[in-house]
Design a protein around this motif. Structure first.
Motif, short mmCIF file in Angstrom:
data_model
loop_
_atom_site.label_atom_id
_atom_site.label_comp_id
_atom_site.label_asym_id
_atom_site.label_seq_id
_atom_site.Cartn_x
_atom_site.Cartn_y
_atom_site.Cartn_z
N ASP B 13 0.85 -1.18 0.00
CA ASP B 13 0.00 0.00 0.00
C ASP B 13 0.90 1.25 0.00
O ASP B 13 1.69 1.44 0.92
CB ASP B 13 -0.89 -0.02 1.26
N PRO B 14 0.78 2.09 -1.04
CA PRO B 14 1.67 3.27 -1.14
C PRO B 14 1.62 4.13 0.12
O PRO B 14 2.62 4.74 0.51
CB PRO B 14 1.10 4.03 -2.33
N ALA B 15 0.47 4.18 0.77
CA ALA B 15 0.36 5.00 1.97
C ALA B 15 1.31 4.52 3.05
O ALA B 15 1.73 5.28 3.92
CB ALA B 15 -1.07 4.96 2.49
N ASN B 16 1.69 3.22 2.97
CA ASN B 16 2.54 2.67 4.02
C ASN B 16 4.03 2.73 3.70
O ASN B 16 4.85 2.66 4.59
CB ASN B 16 2.15 1.22 4.30
N TYR B 17 4.37 2.80 2.40
CA TYR B 17 5.82 2.80 2.14
C TYR B 17 6.38 4.17 1.80
O TYR B 17 7.57 4.40 1.93
CB TYR B 17 6.22 1.75 1.09
N SER B 18 5.56 5.12 1.37
CA SER B 18 6.12 6.39 0.94
C SER B 18 6.16 7.38 2.11
O SER B 18 5.52 7.17 3.14
CB SER B 18 5.28 6.96 -0.21
N GLY B 19 6.93 8.43 1.90
CA GLY B 19 6.96 9.51 2.88
C GLY B 19 7.90 9.25 4.04
O GLY B 19 8.48 8.18 4.17
N GLY B 22 7.00 6.33 6.10
CA GLY B 22 6.79 5.08 5.37
C GLY B 22 7.84 4.05 5.69
O GLY B 22 8.86 4.35 6.32
N TRP B 23 7.60 2.80 5.25
CA TRP B 23 8.54 1.76 5.66
C TRP B 23 9.87 1.81 4.92
O TRP B 23 10.84 1.22 5.37
CB TRP B 23 7.92 0.36 5.60
N ILE B 24 9.92 2.52 3.78
CA ILE B 24 11.21 2.60 3.08
C ILE B 24 12.21 3.36 3.96
O ILE B 24 13.35 2.94 4.14
CB ILE B 24 11.03 3.29 1.71
N VAL B 25 11.73 4.47 4.53
CA VAL B 25 12.60 5.25 5.42
C VAL B 25 12.99 4.42 6.65
O VAL B 25 14.15 4.39 7.07
CB VAL B 25 11.89 6.55 5.86
#
Lengths: 230, 245
Positions: B13-19, B22-25
């Motif tokens: 879900d983009p809401a969870n990985y971006s920003g 988010g999980w990428i950070v």
């Protein structure tokens, strides 16, 4: 110290819960590891496959593994079985290496001498291979025991009662004494388990006392295997 | 099984990985802890391990240290340091350095110890100085075990870094603890899958790296001791089995 004095009962209760959580994984892990270690040691192909699979299992971090467990086992999320099974998996993953190592450390000439004297494969395993690999197995079990006692504290994060409760509660209430008590109590259990294992070793493998150097070498090997510096 | 699907749905879900949340950070934070702590531990443990390995002194102490350290509960150390140093990245980093030291120490000294004594005697015999023995013989030949130790410490730190969120230190554990608070099981599952995948990928990369860096001569020697060979083929060929072998 002040905290401990007024919460002595709680600490004792948690220690008992912690011990109850740790004993099954250590025992079951040991019993499962011997046959797997034997198979791993017996055939070259199976050794590679088994050690690879167990290596990958050991790679799964503990907190995620605890979280996966209810899905895999179908147990309730707060069931202590989740932690027991996960700790058993780690125990097996650590112990199989030591078991395979211990069985392969038995001099092949001795095995042939046993066969030449008429031992069947089964007898040879129980009367020659297993006792002679005892010191290495014991050393491996000591590492497993220490690791299990320490990992069981993480169980508290998912709500399974162990000494880890003192860490989490100590953080919430900002009581360093409580956290220190938890660490010391965990180390205490690990030391007692270790002493018990050494004592059992002395009883079952009396020749270890005569042969201190090889017992020490076995301990060193087991610790190094566990640290990945094999 | 259906819940696993929800876990993956959470991950993608983009809401969870971006920003910034988010999980990428968070994943990058987890990696920063892992490599940062391991790098600091290398600076401390490698010289120490080499010293023990070269002189052979303090070997039993090093073993007891590594063995005993397994029993130290990392969560307890993290929280204790967190109470002492305050929330943020300092307490987790220090905890992970402590966790990373024993495997690297063990790898460094075991690498030296594994070098055949005859090889070292030969190096001295051809006139190498003590320093040359260390840098040209012991360090290269001890490399495979040192890398094994580094690999194992990286794995332990990447796993434990999940707990950093306990003292507001960020990393992927943030989602797990948030999920516990809000009873959002898919989120806990998604984050757990990420942590596991990260550990497995690191393990894979380092297994490969270990194969690549190891000098070829060392590999040849390692292959030999997979299983002890029986002396029967020798004896059967009419060659007496060697005494004391």
């Amino acid at each position: 110290m002040k905290w401990l004095a007024s919460n002595y009962g709680l600490v004792w209760e948690l220690m008992q819960a912690h011990i109850a959580l740790c004993i099954p994984p250590i025992l079951i892990g040991f019993l499962i590891s011997i046959p797997i270690g034997w198979v791993a040691n017996r055939y070259k192909l199976s050794r590679g496959v088994i050690l690879l699979v167990l290596g990958l299992l050991y790679t799964i971090p503990s907190l995620p593994l605890f979280i996966f467990m209810p899905l895999v086992l179908g147990t309730p999320q707060l069931s202590s079985l989740n932690v027991v099974v996960a700790l058993t998996i780690y125990a097996v993953a650590l112990m199989v290496r030591s078991a395979a190592d211990g069985l392969s450390s038995v001099d092949k000439d001795i095995l042939q001498a046993a066969s030449a004297m008429g031992y069947s494969g089964w007898q040879r395993f129980w009367r020659v291979e297993l006792p002679l690999s005892g010191p290495v197995l014991l050393a491996g079990l000591r590492v497993v025991s220490a690791s299990t006692v320490s990992l069981a504290t993480i169980g508290s994060v998912i709500g399974v009662t162990s000494l880890g409760y003192l860490f989490i509660n100590g953080l919430q209430r900002s009581i360093p004494g409580e956290v220190i008590t938890g660490i010391v109590a965990t180390l205490l259990i690990a030391v007692v388990f270790d002493l018990v294992l050494v004592l059992i070793g002395r009883l079952l493998l009396p020749w270890i006392r005569q042969d201190r150097t090889s017992a020490r070498a076995a301990r060193r090997r087991a610790v190094l295997i566990a640290e990945g510096a094999r | 099984m259906n819940l696993f699907v929800e876990g993956f749905a959470w991950i993608f879900d983009p809401a969870n990985y971006s920003g910034g949340q988010g999980w990428i950070v968070r994943l990058l934070e987890q990696l920063a802890y892992t490599f940062g702590a391991t790098a600091i531990a290398l600076l401390i443990a490698v010289p120490l391990g080499y010293l023990v390995g070269h002189t052979g002194r303090g070997r039993d102490l090093a073993v007891s240290f590594s063995g005993g350290f397994r029993a130290l509960p990392s969560l307890g150390v993290l929280i204790l340091l967190g109470l002492g140093l305050g929330i943020g990245f300092k307490a987790p980093l220090l905890t992970f350095v402590i966790i990373a030291i024993p495997p690297i120490l063990a790898g460094a000294y075991a690498g030296f110890e594994a070098v055949d004594r005859k090889t070292i005697d030969a190096a001295r015999a051809v006139g190498m100085t003590e320093w040359q023995v260390v840098t040209r013989v012991e360090i290269p030949l001890g490399l495979p075990l040192l890398i094994g130790g580094i690999r194992s410490s990286l794995l332990q730190v990447v796993a434990t870094a999940t707990l950093a969120a306990y003292v507001s230190g960020g990393a992927l554990g943030v989602f797990i603890f948030d999920a516990f608070a809000t009873r959002n099981y898919p989120e806990a599952l998604g984050a757990s899958i990420l942590v596991t995948a990260l550990a497995l990928v690191l393990e894979g990369i380092f297994a490969l790296l270990q194969k690549l860096v190891v000098p070829r001569g060392v590999v040849a020697k390692e292959l030999k001791d997979v299983r002890q060979r029986s002396s029967r083929p020798l004896a059967a060929a009419g060659v007496p089995a060697q005494e004391g072998k």
